[in-house]
Design a protein around this motif. Sequence first.
Motif, PDB file in Angstrom:
ATOM      1  N   ALA A   1       0.915  -1.172   0.004  1.00 42.80           N
ATOM      2  CA  ALA A   1       0.002   0.190  -0.014  1.00 42.80           C
ATOM      3  C   ALA A   1       1.062   1.132   0.192  1.00 42.80           C
ATOM      4  CB  ALA A   1      -0.826  -0.009   1.223  1.00 42.80           C
ATOM      5  N   GLY A   2       2.121   1.024  -0.185  1.00 45.19           N
ATOM      6  CA  GLY A   2       2.974   2.098  -0.478  1.00 45.19           C
ATOM      7  C   GLY A   2       3.664   2.720   1.164  1.00 45.19           C
ATOM      8  N   HIS A   3       3.400   2.019   2.265  1.00 43.55           N
ATOM      9  CA  HIS A   3       3.921   2.462   3.431  1.00 43.55           C
ATOM     10  C   HIS A   3       5.100   1.465   4.035  1.00 43.55           C
ATOM     11  CE1 HIS A   3       0.527   5.124   3.993  1.00 43.55           C
ATOM     12  NE2 HIS A   3       0.102   4.407   3.548  1.00 43.55           N
ATOM     13  N   PRO A   4       6.148   2.034   4.285  1.00 45.50           N
ATOM     14  CA  PRO A   4       7.426   1.270   4.774  1.00 45.50           C
ATOM     15  C   PRO A   4       7.192   0.884   6.045  1.00 45.50           C
ATOM     16  CG  PRO A   4       7.890   3.603   4.667  1.00 45.50           C
ATOM     17  CD  PRO A   4       6.735   3.242   4.067  1.00 45.50           C
ATOM     18  N   SER A   5       7.344  -0.343   6.598  1.00 42.85           N
ATOM     19  CA  SER A   5       7.447  -0.828   8.063  1.00 42.85           C
ATOM     20  C   SER A   5       8.667  -1.518   8.526  1.00 42.85           C
ATOM     21  CB  SER A   5       6.235  -1.693   8.014  1.00 42.85           C
ATOM     22  OG  SER A   5       6.505  -2.909   7.304  1.00 42.85           O
ATOM     23  N   TRP A   6       8.637  -1.557   9.769  1.00 46.84           N
ATOM     24  CA  TRP A   6       9.955  -2.077  10.653  1.00 46.84           C
ATOM     25  C   TRP A   6       9.346  -2.936  11.459  1.00 46.84           C
ATOM     26  CZ3 TRP A   6      10.143   2.538   8.195  1.00 46.84           C
ATOM     27  CH2 TRP A   6      11.318   2.987   7.309  1.00 46.84           C
ATOM     28  N   ALA A   7       9.759  -4.107  11.780  1.00 52.96           N
ATOM     29  CA  ALA A   7       9.232  -4.861  12.785  1.00 52.96           C
ATOM     30  C   ALA A   7      10.461  -5.113  13.767  1.00 52.96           C
ATOM     31  CB  ALA A   7       8.623  -6.355  12.382  1.00 52.96           C
ATOM     32  N   VAL A   8      10.242  -4.879  15.139  1.00 52.48           N
ATOM     33  CA  VAL A   8      11.364  -4.826  15.938  1.00 52.48           C
ATOM     34  C   VAL A   8      11.201  -6.195  16.996  1.00 52.48           C
ATOM     35  CG1 VAL A   8      10.122  -3.541  17.559  1.00 52.48           C
ATOM     36  CG2 VAL A   8      12.687  -3.745  17.819  1.00 52.48           C
ATOM     37  N   ASP A   9      12.530  -7.054  16.845  1.00 50.55           N
ATOM     38  CA  ASP A   9      12.762  -7.927  18.202  1.00 50.55           C
ATOM     39  C   ASP A   9      13.157  -7.194  19.475  1.00 50.55           C
ATOM     40  OD1 ASP A   9      12.207 -10.361  16.658  1.00 50.55           O
ATOM     41  OD2 ASP A   9      14.078 -10.716  15.927  1.00 50.55           O
ATOM     42  N   LEU A  10      12.160  -7.212  20.326  1.00 53.91           N
ATOM     43  CA  LEU A  10      12.636  -6.630  21.576  1.00 53.91           C
ATOM     44  C   LEU A  10      13.627  -7.414  22.464  1.00 53.91           C
ATOM     45  CD1 LEU A  10       8.887  -5.843  22.883  1.00 53.91           C
ATOM     46  CD2 LEU A  10      10.395  -3.968  22.084  1.00 53.91           C
ATOM     47  N   ARG A  11      14.339  -6.901  23.390  1.00 50.07           N
ATOM     48  CA  ARG A  11      15.255  -7.452  23.737  1.00 50.07           C
ATOM     49  C   ARG A  11      15.215  -8.950  24.483  1.00 50.07           C
ATOM     50  NH1 ARG A  11      17.984  -3.966  28.438  1.00 50.07           N
ATOM     51  NH2 ARG A  11      17.604  -2.436  27.132  1.00 50.07           N
TER      52      ARG A  11
ATOM     53  N   THR B   1       8.242  -3.577  30.973  1.00 49.22           N
ATOM     54  CA  THR B   1       7.404  -2.461  30.002  1.00 49.22           C
ATOM     55  C   THR B   1       8.126  -1.175  29.769  1.00 49.22           C
ATOM     56  OG1 THR B   1       5.415  -3.785  30.543  1.00 49.22           O
ATOM     57  CG2 THR B   1       5.212  -1.522  29.592  1.00 49.22           C
ATOM     58  N   GLY B   2       8.837  -0.562  30.854  1.00 50.36           N
ATOM     59  CA  GLY B   2       9.184   0.818  30.837  1.00 50.36           C
ATOM     60  C   GLY B   2      10.564   0.720  30.016  1.00 50.36           C
ATOM     61  N   THR B   3      11.538  -0.403  30.055  1.00 48.45           N
ATOM     62  CA  THR B   3      12.701  -0.223  29.277  1.00 48.45           C
ATOM     63  C   THR B   3      12.220  -0.583  27.998  1.00 48.45           C
ATOM     64  OG1 THR B   3      13.722  -1.079  31.319  1.00 48.45           O
ATOM     65  CG2 THR B   3      14.794  -1.505  29.308  1.00 48.45           C
ATOM     66  N   ALA B   4      11.356  -1.721  27.451  1.00 47.72           N
ATOM     67  CA  ALA B   4      10.885  -2.035  26.334  1.00 47.72           C
ATOM     68  C   ALA B   4      10.352  -0.618  25.670  1.00 47.72           C
ATOM     69  CB  ALA B   4       9.952  -2.860  26.334  1.00 47.72           C
ATOM     70  N   ALA B   5       9.465   0.189  26.176  1.00 47.31           N
ATOM     71  CA  ALA B   5       9.166   1.742  25.659  1.00 47.31           C
ATOM     72  C   ALA B   5      10.442   2.439  25.196  1.00 47.31           C
ATOM     73  CB  ALA B   5       8.361   2.037  26.748  1.00 47.31           C
ATOM     74  N   ALA B   6      11.405   2.514  26.409  1.00 48.66           N
ATOM     75  CA  ALA B   6      12.608   3.094  25.923  1.00 48.66           C
ATOM     76  C   ALA B   6      13.291   2.806  24.780  1.00 48.66           C
ATOM     77  CB  ALA B   6      13.454   3.359  27.196  1.00 48.66           C
ATOM     78  N   ASP B   7      13.684   1.242  24.641  1.00 51.81           N
ATOM     79  CA  ASP B   7      14.268   0.679  23.470  1.00 51.81           C
ATOM     80  C   ASP B   7      13.409   1.202  22.242  1.00 51.81           C
ATOM     81  OD1 ASP B   7      15.859  -0.314  25.343  1.00 51.81           O
ATOM     82  OD2 ASP B   7      14.967  -2.444  25.130  1.00 51.81           O
ATOM     83  N   LEU B   8      12.112   1.014  22.327  1.00 44.05           N
ATOM     84  CA  LEU B   8      11.221   1.478  21.086  1.00 44.05           C
ATOM     85  C   LEU B   8      11.576   2.993  20.689  1.00 44.05           C
ATOM     86  CD1 LEU B   8       7.927   0.093  21.282  1.00 44.05           C
ATOM     87  CD2 LEU B   8       9.659  -0.690  19.995  1.00 44.05           C
ATOM     88  N   ALA B   9      11.980   3.946  21.752  1.00 43.77           N
ATOM     89  CA  ALA B   9      12.110   5.314  21.498  1.00 43.77           C
ATOM     90  C   ALA B   9      13.187   5.533  20.785  1.00 43.77           C
ATOM     91  CB  ALA B   9      11.919   5.901  22.781  1.00 43.77           C
ATOM     92  N   ALA B  10      14.353   4.562  21.106  1.00 41.54           N
ATOM     93  CA  ALA B  10      15.767   4.403  21.001  1.00 41.54           C
ATOM     94  C   ALA B  10      15.741   4.107  19.165  1.00 41.54           C
ATOM     95  CB  ALA B  10      16.533   3.802  21.570  1.00 41.54           C
ATOM     96  N   VAL B  11      14.860   3.097  18.723  1.00 39.89           N
ATOM     97  CA  VAL B  11      14.719   2.511  17.583  1.00 39.89           C
ATOM     98  C   VAL B  11      14.152   3.707  16.492  1.00 39.89           C
ATOM     99  CG1 VAL B  11      13.239   1.009  16.078  1.00 39.89           C
ATOM    100  CG2 VAL B  11      14.409   0.349  18.411  1.00 39.89           C
ATOM    101  N   ILE B  12      13.248   4.221  17.091  1.00 38.57           N
ATOM    102  CA  ILE B  12      12.407   5.411  16.126  1.00 38.57           C
ATOM    103  C   ILE B  12      13.457   6.593  15.939  1.00 38.57           C
ATOM    104  CG2 ILE B  12      10.631   7.092  16.575  1.00 38.57           C
ATOM    105  CD1 ILE B  12       8.795   5.103  17.998  1.00 38.57           C
TER     106      ILE B  12
ATOM    107  N   VAL C   1       3.246  -1.983  25.699  1.00 39.51           N
ATOM    108  CA  VAL C   1       4.659  -1.127  25.456  1.00 39.51           C
ATOM    109  C   VAL C   1       4.407   0.044  24.591  1.00 39.51           C
ATOM    110  CG1 VAL C   1       6.857  -1.462  24.555  1.00 39.51           C
ATOM    111  CG2 VAL C   1       6.042  -3.333  25.995  1.00 39.51           C
ATOM    112  N   VAL C   2       3.679  -0.093  23.743  1.00 42.54           N
ATOM    113  CA  VAL C   2       3.430   1.206  22.881  1.00 42.54           C
ATOM    114  C   VAL C   2       2.661   2.092  23.677  1.00 42.54           C
ATOM    115  CG1 VAL C   2       3.819  -0.054  20.697  1.00 42.54           C
ATOM    116  CG2 VAL C   2       1.494   0.330  21.465  1.00 42.54           C
ATOM    117  N   VAL C   3       1.775   1.782  24.340  1.00 44.60           N
ATOM    118  CA  VAL C   3       1.090   2.819  25.161  1.00 44.60           C
ATOM    119  C   VAL C   3       1.877   3.435  25.905  1.00 44.60           C
ATOM    120  CG1 VAL C   3      -0.595   3.088  27.005  1.00 44.60           C
ATOM    121  CG2 VAL C   3      -1.504   1.624  24.909  1.00 44.60           C
TER     122      VAL C   3
END
Length: 251
Positions: A26-36, A50-61, A80-82
Amino acid sequence: MPFLLVHGLSSNARLWDEVGDALAAAGHPSWAVDLRGHGESDAPESGYDTGTAAADLAAVITTLGLSRPVVAGQSWGGNVVVRLAAKHPDLPGALGLVDGGWIDLHAAFPDWQSCERALRPQDIDGRPAAAMRQWLASAHPDWSDTAREATLANMRIRADGTVARRLTIPHHLEILRSMWDGPPGPDLPLVAVPALLLPALGPQDERADTVRRAAAALPDATVRWYPGADHDLHAQHPATIAADLLTLAVP
């Protein structure tokens, strides 16, 4: 608009493969992450919460330079995304909550000991991979081979043909304990972006009120129900999940 796709507890990024293919088409790039500790990611000694996983996602973004991506999380990944949106409101552009994001273990169990006993994962290390494949085919006949192989990738296949968990049971329990200690309720009102809730149940289900309460706590929420569906919605209904997530991809 880019997408960042986040798996659940003891899962891995490959469960999102078919959803990612549909988003790309549909024209949208996506990335799927393996959490630690999951998939192909490193497994450090700490950070299984949950908090560290959210911080890891922030670093990925930030590292990928993604501009306001749609961040979709399944099961614990939804929680985690919430947390990500609550703590880093400038990063996500919208949230997709795939049968998760409202998981509150306090509401399901009277105490931590009962929760741990009920949700402690089985020790499957040493079982033949062939038997695991046979079980997956029997348990999920409506899943594609891609989805079943992605599920098998939650484990490593040893040289002797047996499997071993990628996420260890102690680390699994650490994440469960963080879910017990930090339910998403306080985070939900802090989410400043649109959220799409995709529960694997129907509006008449006895658990539907939990979803409705979460939606009411979110400033901008829509619910699309999946009656009678599997918890791994992204594996069972990848095309439909992708189509629903694409409604969040606005300029």
